[in-house]
Design a protein around this motif. Structure first.
Motif, PDB file in Angstrom:
ATOM      1  N   ASP A 144     -37.240  26.719  15.323  1.00  0.00           N
ATOM      2  CA  ASP A 144     -36.252  26.816  16.398  1.00  0.00           C
ATOM      3  C   ASP A 144     -36.496  25.802  17.503  1.00  0.00           C
ATOM      4  O   ASP A 144     -35.544  25.323  18.136  1.00  0.00           O
ATOM      5  N   TYR A 204     -36.206  30.994  12.034  1.00  0.00           N
ATOM      6  CA  TYR A 204     -35.087  30.799  12.966  1.00  0.00           C
ATOM      7  C   TYR A 204     -34.659  32.092  13.672  1.00  0.00           C
ATOM      8  O   TYR A 204     -33.470  32.369  13.770  1.00  0.00           O
ATOM      9  N   ALA A 256     -40.879  31.668  15.535  1.00  0.00           N
ATOM     10  CA  ALA A 256     -39.835  30.648  15.625  1.00  0.00           C
ATOM     11  C   ALA A 256     -40.340  29.257  15.267  1.00  0.00           C
ATOM     12  O   ALA A 256     -39.534  28.344  15.060  1.00  0.00           O
TER      13      ALA A 256
END
Length: 578
Positions: free
Chosen positions: A319, A379, A375
């Motif tokens: 992420d 995701y 992350a």
């Protein structure tokens, strides 16, 4: 205490219990709707979850101070919305609802007093137990290789469970739960293990590390608490082992990942990281646009051989890297702030909090750490249900920091807006949020009418959807397909023109999406004879090259390229891959 005082106290206690039950129910509902929306990407479910969170926030009280955490949370949400609406070449309603659910959960938890925050955890625990039991049933009785309940992937499933499991373990360890609570945590441990998500395990270890680093500032846990936590872990492990043994005669739907498969999965992530990094380097300031990683993958699919030509993902599985690619350095900075600030502020606040409040703070940081570290390899910050839980934990911690006087901005709290201004803002926000919901409903009804043979009704409702969300390429594509079908059925040139109008409109609002471009090419190639003036051969060939540049390995694109070359009387030369 007099009789009147006893009656009054009982009434207040009953009212508090009723309010707590309502708060738990609303949060359970919000999580369930967000989780269902996470799996199906249904805007209506996200909107219903947002309404539940908004109702929950009305039960709380306005915060007294502006904090750095609230600025970081608001900045993160605002950045995504602004990028999605004004900077991204590929608008998506997810770019509105992802940050909306996050900030509503943050605000609701921040406004709720401590007793209601315990009710919120009760609602989250109930949702996690439902998901956990569902996943274990899948393993034991349905032959699934990995537990995932109704969610899209086991990683999402495990991330949700960890956001509840680690705070629960902290509360159990410091004497805030008995044997029954330990048994419930054992079920969550089993379900998390059954997901077989290495990212979730890494996140859980991060949560344990955060709890240890902060827990040294709390009184040592009692031996009985350690025994209960150990028993929950051991029991959860045994349940997971039993659940992973399928019943005799039950066909397993997919093979469980072995060591080579896990290694291949890790290497594929490195390929995705390289694609995301190169896409960012081409747009180093504002990024490529929220949720545009999928388009970068299609353009560079040859560089990700582990995904072949058919596997699709919207995520880089990191992420931090994906936010950098899609929203630029500001997006990365906002996410890093959400990951690091909670631990730093909680460490400073522990000395100023009451014993119960200290436990709540450590529990919140442990839960936040699981997702912040997870992350790095998955995701969760793109999953609405995970965003709801992360936002709620962050809001609960921020309220504790406000009590401790830590993390306040060196400025007075912003004054409350006049009533008229608040009503106007609510109406504007409601209008913005209602549009994608109404468009989704209109498109669903139009396609249903088309399936029942109601062409006029279908055309009307599909047109309504495209008018409500003119920047959403999907509704132009639906309508273009409808008119293309009418043209194939024998309609006149108007149907061809209408189809081309919609495909061109979809390509205009999202030049990265190849499906509208393929619709334009196919319409001109097969139905162009119905028009007074069709596309020229050079135009068709140029469009097919453009489609090939957007998705060079997509089978539909390559087939259409061959058909266009045949149509214009050319043949691809040996070795030509244009």
């Amino acid at each position: 205490m007099t009789v009147a005082e006893q009656i009054g106290y009982a009434g207040l206690k009953a009212a508090a219990q009723k309010r707590g039950g309502l708060a738990a129910s609303l949060f359970f509902l919000a999580l369930a709707l967000a989780a269902a929306g996470s799996a199906q990407a249904v805007v209506g479910l996200w909107a219903a979850a947002a309404i539940a969170l908004l109702a929950l926030s009305w039960m709380g009280q306005r915060a007294a101070a502006t904090t750095w955490l609230s600025v970081a949370a608001t900045g993160f949400a605002t950045l995504i919305v602004v990028n999605n609406f004004f900077l991204s070449p590929a608008y998506s309603p997810a770019g509105l609802f992802h940050p909306l659910l996050f900030i509503l959960a943050f605000g609701a938890a921040r406004r709720c007093p401590e007793r209601l925050q315990r009710s919120l955890f009760g609602g989250a625990l109930a949702a996690a137990l439902v998901l956990g039991a569902w996943g274990l049933v899948q393993l034991r009785f349905q032959g699934e290789a990995r537990a995932l309940a109704f969610l899209e992937t086991p990683n999402t499933y495990a991330a949700l469970l960890d956001l509840v499991l680690l705070p629960g373990a902290v509360w159990l360890l410091w004497g805030r739960g008995g044997r029954g609570f330990a048994a419930l945590l054992a079920l969550l441990v089993a379900a998390s293990l059954a997901a077989f998500s290495r990212g979730a395990w890494i996140g859980a270890l991060a949560g344990v590390g955060a709890a240890i680093l902060l827990g040294v500032r709390l009184p040592p846990p009692a031996g009985r608490a350690w025994a209960r936590l150990g028993a929950a872990i051991v029991l959860g492990g045994l349940i997971s082992i039993v659940a992973r043994v399928p019943l005799p005669g039950l066909a397993q739907e997919a093979p469980r990942p072995d060591a080579p498969a896990r290694l291949e999965s890790s290497l594929s992530r490195l390929e995705l990281y390289a694609v995301s990094w190169e896409a960012y380097r081409a747009h180093p300031v504002a990024g490529t646009g929220y949720l545009t990683f999928r388009y970068a993958l299609e353009r560079h699919r040859a560089e990700v051989p582990s995904y072949g030509v058919a596997n699709v993902t919207y995520f880089a599985h990191d992420d931090y890297l994906q936010l950098l690619q899609e929203t630029g350095p500001l997006g990365l900075l906002a996410l890093v702030a959400l990951a690091l600030l909670p631990y730093g502020f909680a460490r400073r606040a522990l000395a100023r909090l009451e014993p119960d409040q200290k436990v709540h703070a450590v529990a919140a940081v442990a839960g936040l750490a699981t997702m912040s570290v997870h992350a790095l390899v998955d995701y969760p910050f793109y999953v609405p249900a995970c965003l709801v839980l992360f936002g709620a934990l962050l809001g609960a911690l921020d309220r504790l920091l406000a009590v401790a006087g830590v993390g306040h901005l060196p400025m007075p709290a912003l004054p409350a807006l006049p009533r008229a201004a608040r009503i106007a803002l609510v109406l504007i926000a409601g209008f913005i949020v209602a549009q994608p919901v109404a468009a989704e409903g209109a498109a669903y009804w139009g396609r249903r009418m088309l399936g029942q043979g109601g062409t006029l009704s279908a055309a009307y409702w599909l047109r309504v959807a495209s008018r409500l969300q003119p920047r959403d390429w999907r509704y132009h594509w639906y309508l273009g397909q409808f008119w293309q079908g009418q043209a194939f059925a024998g309609s006149d040139a108007d149907a061809v023109r209408f189809a081309l109008r919609e495909f061109d409109a979809g390509l205009g609002v999202n030049p990265l999406e190849v499906r509208d471009l393929l619709g334009r090419i196919t319409t001109y190639r097969l139905l162009g004879q119905k028009l007074p003036q069709s596309a020229s051969a050079p135009e068709l060939e140029a469009w097919s090259r453009q489609a090939l540049a957007l998705a060079p390995l997509m089978p539909q694109v390559r087939r259409e390229r061959e058909r266009v070359l045949a149509f214009v009387g050319k043949r691809r030369s040996a070795g030509d891959t244009r």
